[in-house]
Design an enzyme around this catalytic site. Sequence first.
Site, PDB file in Angstrom:
ATOM      1  N   CYS A  10       0.805  -1.235   0.000  1.00 30.18           N
ATOM      2  CA  CYS A  10       0.000   0.000   0.000  1.00 30.18           C
ATOM      3  C   CYS A  10       0.837   1.283   0.000  1.00 30.18           C
ATOM      4  CB  CYS A  10      -0.924   0.025   1.212  1.00 30.18           C
ATOM      5  SG  CYS A  10      -2.061  -1.349   1.284  1.00 30.18           S
ATOM      6  N   HIS A  42      -2.868   7.647   3.665  1.00 28.49           N
ATOM      7  CA  HIS A  42      -3.386   6.374   3.157  1.00 28.49           C
ATOM      8  C   HIS A  42      -4.733   6.097   3.808  1.00 28.49           C
ATOM      9  CE1 HIS A  42      -3.761   2.322   1.874  1.00 28.49           C
ATOM     10  NE2 HIS A  42      -3.331   1.747   2.976  1.00 28.49           N
ATOM     11  N   ASN A  51     -10.036   0.490   1.697  1.00 28.02           N
ATOM     12  CA  ASN A  51      -8.601   0.568   1.447  1.00 28.02           C
ATOM     13  C   ASN A  51      -8.314   0.065   0.033  1.00 28.02           C
ATOM     14  OD1 ASN A  51      -5.841   0.194   1.331  1.00 28.02           O
ATOM     15  ND2 ASN A  51      -5.673  -0.763   3.350  1.00 28.02           N
TER      16      ASN A  51
HETATM   17  O1  UT7 Z   1      -3.037  -1.033   4.061  1.00 26.95           O
HETATM   18  C1  UT7 Z   1      -3.011  -2.159   4.867  1.00 26.95           C
HETATM   19  C2  UT7 Z   1      -3.050  -1.757   6.213  1.00 26.95           C
HETATM   20  N1  UT7 Z   1      -4.041  -2.425   6.998  1.00 26.95           N
HETATM   21  C3  UT7 Z   1      -4.615  -1.770   7.979  1.00 26.95           C
HETATM   22  O2  UT7 Z   1      -4.410  -0.606   8.133  1.00 26.95           O
HETATM   23  C4  UT7 Z   1      -5.497  -2.507   8.932  1.00 26.95           C
HETATM   24  C5  UT7 Z   1      -5.086  -2.183  10.329  1.00 26.95           C
HETATM   25  N2  UT7 Z   1      -5.946  -2.822  11.322  1.00 26.95           N
HETATM   26  C6  UT7 Z   1      -7.202  -2.397  11.533  1.00 26.95           C
HETATM   27  O3  UT7 Z   1      -7.683  -1.473  10.912  1.00 26.95           O
HETATM   28  C7  UT7 Z   1      -7.983  -3.066  12.643  1.00 26.95           C
HETATM   29  O4  UT7 Z   1      -7.121  -3.887  13.380  1.00 26.95           O
HETATM   30  C8  UT7 Z   1      -9.168  -3.908  12.118  1.00 26.95           C
HETATM   31  C9  UT7 Z   1     -10.261  -2.978  11.582  1.00 26.95           C
HETATM   32  C10 UT7 Z   1      -8.727  -4.854  11.058  1.00 26.95           C
HETATM   33  C11 UT7 Z   1      -9.788  -4.709  13.269  1.00 26.95           C
HETATM   34  O5  UT7 Z   1     -10.185  -3.859  14.314  1.00 26.95           O
HETATM   35  P1  UT7 Z   1      -9.772  -4.193  15.809  1.00 26.95           P
HETATM   36  O6  UT7 Z   1     -10.377  -3.160  16.643  1.00 26.95           O
HETATM   37  O7  UT7 Z   1      -8.272  -4.320  15.836  1.00 26.95           O
HETATM   38  O8  UT7 Z   1     -10.513  -5.562  16.062  1.00 26.95           O
HETATM   39  P2  UT7 Z   1      -9.916  -7.020  16.388  1.00 26.95           P
HETATM   40  O9  UT7 Z   1      -9.182  -7.553  15.211  1.00 26.95           O
HETATM   41  O10 UT7 Z   1      -9.192  -6.947  17.683  1.00 26.95           O
HETATM   42  O11 UT7 Z   1     -11.270  -7.823  16.583  1.00 26.95           O
HETATM   43  C12 UT7 Z   1     -12.173  -7.525  17.621  1.00 26.95           C
HETATM   44  C13 UT7 Z   1     -13.378  -8.431  17.486  1.00 26.95           C
HETATM   45  C14 UT7 Z   1     -13.010  -9.904  17.368  1.00 26.95           C
HETATM   46  O12 UT7 Z   1     -13.978 -10.641  18.094  1.00 26.95           O
HETATM   47  P3  UT7 Z   1     -13.627 -11.207  19.546  1.00 26.95           P
HETATM   48  O13 UT7 Z   1     -12.443 -12.116  19.344  1.00 26.95           O
HETATM   49  O14 UT7 Z   1     -13.301 -10.006  20.382  1.00 26.95           O
HETATM   50  O15 UT7 Z   1     -14.890 -11.909  19.934  1.00 26.95           O
HETATM   51  C15 UT7 Z   1     -13.165 -10.204  15.901  1.00 26.95           C
HETATM   52  O16 UT7 Z   1     -13.492 -11.549  15.632  1.00 26.95           O
HETATM   53  O17 UT7 Z   1     -14.122  -8.113  16.306  1.00 26.95           O
HETATM   54  C16 UT7 Z   1     -14.327  -9.309  15.555  1.00 26.95           C
HETATM   55  N3  UT7 Z   1     -14.378  -8.945  14.132  1.00 26.95           N
HETATM   56  C17 UT7 Z   1     -15.523  -8.633  13.494  1.00 26.95           C
HETATM   57  N4  UT7 Z   1     -16.782  -8.566  13.897  1.00 26.95           N
HETATM   58  C18 UT7 Z   1     -17.721  -8.191  13.008  1.00 26.95           C
HETATM   59  C19 UT7 Z   1     -13.343  -8.867  13.270  1.00 26.95           C
HETATM   60  N5  UT7 Z   1     -13.795  -8.493  12.056  1.00 26.95           N
HETATM   61  C20 UT7 Z   1     -15.145  -8.357  12.184  1.00 26.95           C
HETATM   62  C21 UT7 Z   1     -16.156  -7.974  11.279  1.00 26.95           C
HETATM   63  N6  UT7 Z   1     -17.423  -7.906  11.730  1.00 26.95           N
HETATM   64  N7  UT7 Z   1     -15.889  -7.643   9.985  1.00 26.95           N
END
Ligand code: UT7
Length: 345
Positions: free
Chosen positions: A125, A265, A295
């Site tokens: 990216c 970005h 993204n």
């Molecule tokens: O250019 C590439 C760069 N990439 C990025 O910039 C991505 C960077 N990361 C992020 O933006 C965030 O980490 C995410 C948006 C991907 C995830 O957000 P988060 O606040 O870090 O959530 P998490 O991964 O810690 O997940 C929290 C919960 C989990 O459930 P449990 O284990 O707490 O029960 C996930 O399973 O949210 C759950 N979850 C979802 N729930 C509903 C993960 N994805 C989803 C979803 N819908 N799409």
Amino acid sequence: MTTEHPNSPQGYKTPVGILGVGHFVPDEVLTNAELAKFVDTTDEWIVGRTGIRARRRAAPDQATSDLAIEAGRRALEAAGTRPEDLDLIIVATMTPDCPMPATSSIVQHKLGATRAGGFDLNIACSGFVYALITGAQFVASGTYQRVLVIGADCMTRLMNWKDRSTCVLFGDGAGAVVLGPVASGYGMLGIHTGVNGAGGPSLTVNAGGSRMPSWSEGVKPSDFYLQMEGPEVFRFAVSVMGEAALKALDNGGLTPEQVSLFIPHQANARIIEASRKRLNLPPARVFSNVENYGNTSCGSVPLALSEALQQGRIQDRDLIVLVGFGGGLSWASAAIRWGGQPGSG
Ligand code: UT7
């Protein structure tokens, strides 16, 4: 004998700036509600955690070069540059049409850029900002007059539509700029690039390269999908985005107070907000369209730049700062004084 551009700590012989910008996205809009029909997610979760409401998806017969060509055509038109006057085309992408020929070769041919050289650049990216900086060196050295830099990706092609932690985040899109000489005091004033390869395993597509070719024993369909340690990449992004902007500014002898528009970005509204706070900028001086496109990887920064211009958010002499970050883990930033194009007075 060379005369150094007074505002250029890189020692550019010729000040180099952006002469025209364009973007292109596919027609299909995939909303959060539509995604929720086939993956276990909700609009509320996606908007709350990322700020994304919709993304575009390329049609089955569309590839990255199709998006890149249209964005390139629009940038050329905006710059008043004919394809045959291009010296070089750089396509930043992590989703080329195929391993060979390079997407830049396809773009060169279909645009009719008969005199241009070209190559692809892949640093995930961060690719567009890296390509911008790379293209600028050819103009700054006086070697070339017109360089087309395109950032384009079809990220939906790398999605596992059963993996809710990634498939809600990405979309397809392209943006392009034409680089050329500008008046003294304008153009690229400060740049910065970086990579932390130790973090590479947190954002990967494992198969399809030389380590795990498509035919290798035990290769699974999931090996071709993008995989991400979301929270780890989030922490990296929050720490690197503001710092990268500060380093480009510092490299140009500039400060955040002078920034008219920060164009980061477009990965996640929370990452953008954290970097806004780090730079101590008011919300009006930050551009975001992540809500509409998600993204788009290499398409993200030029697509945001193009829409910011269309919306009248950039004026002559404005200082803009572009920052990309992503797989690698990598980052790149550029501080640009807008204007000074030939014939702009
Ligand atoms: O250019 C590439 C760069 N990439 C990025 O910039 C991505 C960077 N990361 C992020 O933006 C965030 O980490 C995410 C948006 C991907 C995830 O957000 P988060 O606040 O870090 O959530 P998490 O991964 O810690 O997940 C929290 C919960 C989990 O459930 P449990 O284990 O707490 O029960 C996930 O399973 O949210 C759950 N979850 C979802 N729930 C509903 C993960 N994805 C989803 C979803 N819908 N799409």
